[in-house]
Each structure stands twice: as structure tokens, then as C-alpha cells.
Design an enzyme around this catalytic site. Sequence first.
Site, PDB file in Angstrom:
ATOM      1  CG  HIS A 173      -1.960  -0.878   1.086  1.00  0.00           C
ATOM      2  ND1 HIS A 173      -2.705  -0.926   0.103  1.00  0.00           N
ATOM      3  CD2 HIS A 173      -2.580  -2.039   1.665  1.00  0.00           C
ATOM      4  CE1 HIS A 173      -3.733  -1.904   0.263  1.00  0.00           C
ATOM      5  NE2 HIS A 173      -3.338  -2.635   1.437  1.00  0.00           N
ATOM      6  CG  ASP A 210      -3.416  -7.919   0.269  1.00  0.00           C
ATOM      7  OD1 ASP A 210      -2.801  -8.495   1.194  1.00  0.00           O
ATOM      8  OD2 ASP A 210      -4.236  -7.289   0.468  1.00  0.00           O
ATOM      9  CG  HIS A 212      -6.869  -4.657   1.040  1.00  0.00           C
ATOM     10  ND1 HIS A 212      -6.401  -5.514   2.086  1.00  0.00           N
ATOM     11  CD2 HIS A 212      -8.346  -4.293   1.469  1.00  0.00           C
ATOM     12  CE1 HIS A 212      -7.354  -5.495   3.046  1.00  0.00           C
ATOM     13  NE2 HIS A 212      -8.374  -4.813   2.769  1.00  0.00           N
ATOM     14  CG  ASP A 297      -5.951  -9.522   2.822  1.00  0.00           C
ATOM     15  OD1 ASP A 297      -5.590 -10.119   1.552  1.00  0.00           O
ATOM     16  OD2 ASP A 297      -5.555  -8.385   2.974  1.00  0.00           O
TER      17      ASP A 297
END
Length: 361
Positions: A173, A210, A212, A297
Amino acid sequence: MLILHDPDTLSHETIELLGSKVIPALESPSRILAILEAVSKSQHEVKHIRLHDSSEATFDSLIELIGQTHDQGYLGHLKNVFKQWRDDGLVEECEHVLPECFVFTSTARTPTQPPKDIYARAGYYAFDMSSGIMNKTYVSTMASANLAVAAVRRLRDDQVNEVVALCRPPGHHCNGHKAGGYCYVNNAALSISEWRRQSPNARVGILDVDFHHGNGTQDIFYSDPNVFYTSIHGADEFPYYTGNEDERGDGDAIGTNLNLPLETGSSFDQYLQKLESALAGLLKHEPEFLLVSLGFDTFNLDPLGSFKIHTEDYEVLARTVRTRLPNVQTVILLEGGYVVEHLGSNLLSFLKGWEGSASSP
Ligand code: Q9C
Ligand code: ZN
């Protein structure tokens, strides 16, 4: 498979704002402990690396590599902000720096200088409130980053085809200027910088699985025609403002960024359809080095994710990737995944699928 770990990655332990509550961050040291426990009972080889005990040369070259992605003001902030707040009596030794005001664009210009106010600087160098900074954040972040570099060195020195690095904090991120989403240094970018020390013009692929979108990694390579970034992530989920299909890269890198948002609640079959597109893009790019940003996740029970993916599916995921891209030297970096009790079995499932497919050094 060779799995790298540095005990200093366990020291960082902070807080986050989730909804309206400040809570202990879901991204916790217990994630790595759970994985270590599971892999210790498996046939995989875990190697402990200690940046802390490394030579000055190792440390200097790490700092140099990080500096290729992250700006000096940002790195100085990461290193010093906790002590500055502590010295000013703004936090206790056991507390955390969290931003209160972010850079916004209602003014005519975006700032080019960090603000003088010590509170404001926390917001200048972050984009959200899930990237608290505590006493040990810098130490852990450096240890995590060093694992990403060490993984590439192992690929080259041991003539193996893949290495896993148990990075923590994660990296995908953050870009060169801002922390966010539990990330402080972009570990994927570091691995790639290390790979490029020996092959400056290498064609590189990044597969980000991931839950995200890896906004930081996308940012860093958005104008780089040699690096193909592709991500399968929850549509309209954190980090919210990136990850759309129309983000395709810039200039002569147009076409080297492939976002594949997937509806929340999707099944593994739907996931596999996106994975086919991701792999088709990667294959076309013909990478000599592959970086997998691996997050768990996507797991059905994850508090931050919403896909219906189960432990045995990770085996299929890994096998699908490795069957389509056999023999490409690969570094697998840990990103997210927050159901601590299932992280170990999910990783073992992934590794089983990866190792069971065609790949020999
Ligand atoms: N309502 C990684 O998985 N908070 N980062 C999201 C959603 C931040 C996730 C809140 C989630 C960061 C590496
Ligand atoms: Zn994630």
C-alpha cells in the site's frame, strides 16, 4: 521451499482506527508466529536472517536500495518521528503516532515541503490511520525490507526457483512518500531493485493476490514499461480510490498495469476467471523475474476481506500460477491476511500447490 524470517519483524505492534474505534492493529506479530509454528512442523526450510547482526555494508546497501523508491524526508520521518513525539511529551513510550490531518487539495497547490507542525507531518507522510508508528516500527520495517532483498540474493546464490519472505510489516500500500494500510516500505519494489542491480533492463512481473489493491506498488511502477503489475482485489474496497480497470499505466508503460477488481462475495471460481486474465497479461510480458504479493485476506473468514476462498483453494491458486509460469524465478512476499489461526494452513496449502507443479532449478 526456503522461507525467510527475521525476528525483528515481530517488534512492531501498533494501533489503527477501524470504523470509529481505535483498536490494536489487526496486522499483528501473532500472524508471523502462527505461520512459523505451522511451517516448523512441515518439510519447508525456515531460515532466520538478522539484519540487526549484519555487516555495515549490508545495512548501507539496504538503505541505498530503499532510497531508490522512498524519498529521504519520508525515511527520516519513519526513523525519527516517534522519538520526536516522545521528546515533546506527545506520546508515552508504549504509545503510537497517528495522523490527524491529511494533505488535501482544496488549496490551489499541493505542498512541496513537509509542514512545520509536528502533528501535521504525521498526516503529510501517511494516507490513512492504519499505519501507526511506535517505538519499534522502524526496526521492524527495516528487517521486513531486508527480507525482500535477502530473498532475491538467495534466488541468485542458491540457484533456486522460488523463495518466500515472511515480511512484516507488509508493503504493497505504500508508495515512495506515504505510509498506509499497515505498510511503511514497499517490499516488492525493494526486491525488484535488488534484482535489477544485476539485470538493469529485466522484464519483471508482479502478481498481487492480496484482497486489497496494491496502490503503492502500482504507483511506483506506473510509468515503468519493464514492470507489469497485475492485481485481483475486492471492488470498491480499501484503499477505495485506486484499483479501477481504467488505470492501465502511463506513457510507454500503457498496458503494463492490469487491475482486476472482483465483486465482494465472489466465489473461488469467479476468482479463477480473473486469475486467468492476470496470467495471460503476465505471460505476454515474458518476465524473467516474478514477484508475488501474497495476502491471505482473500480467505472467507477474514475480517477485512469478503471473498469466498477456502484453505484448499490456495493450493489450486498456486498451482495455476506455477503451471502457467514454470521456471520463472520468483520471490513470494507476505502482504495481508488477518485470521491468525488459519494463516499457517493457508500458507502450507499455497506452498503445496506451488511445489507440486512443474518447476526445477
Ligand atoms: N474498512 C493489507 O492487507 N483498513 N492492508 C481498512 C476497511 C486498512 C490492509 C478498513 C486495511 C489495510 C496489507
Ligand atoms: Zn490486504
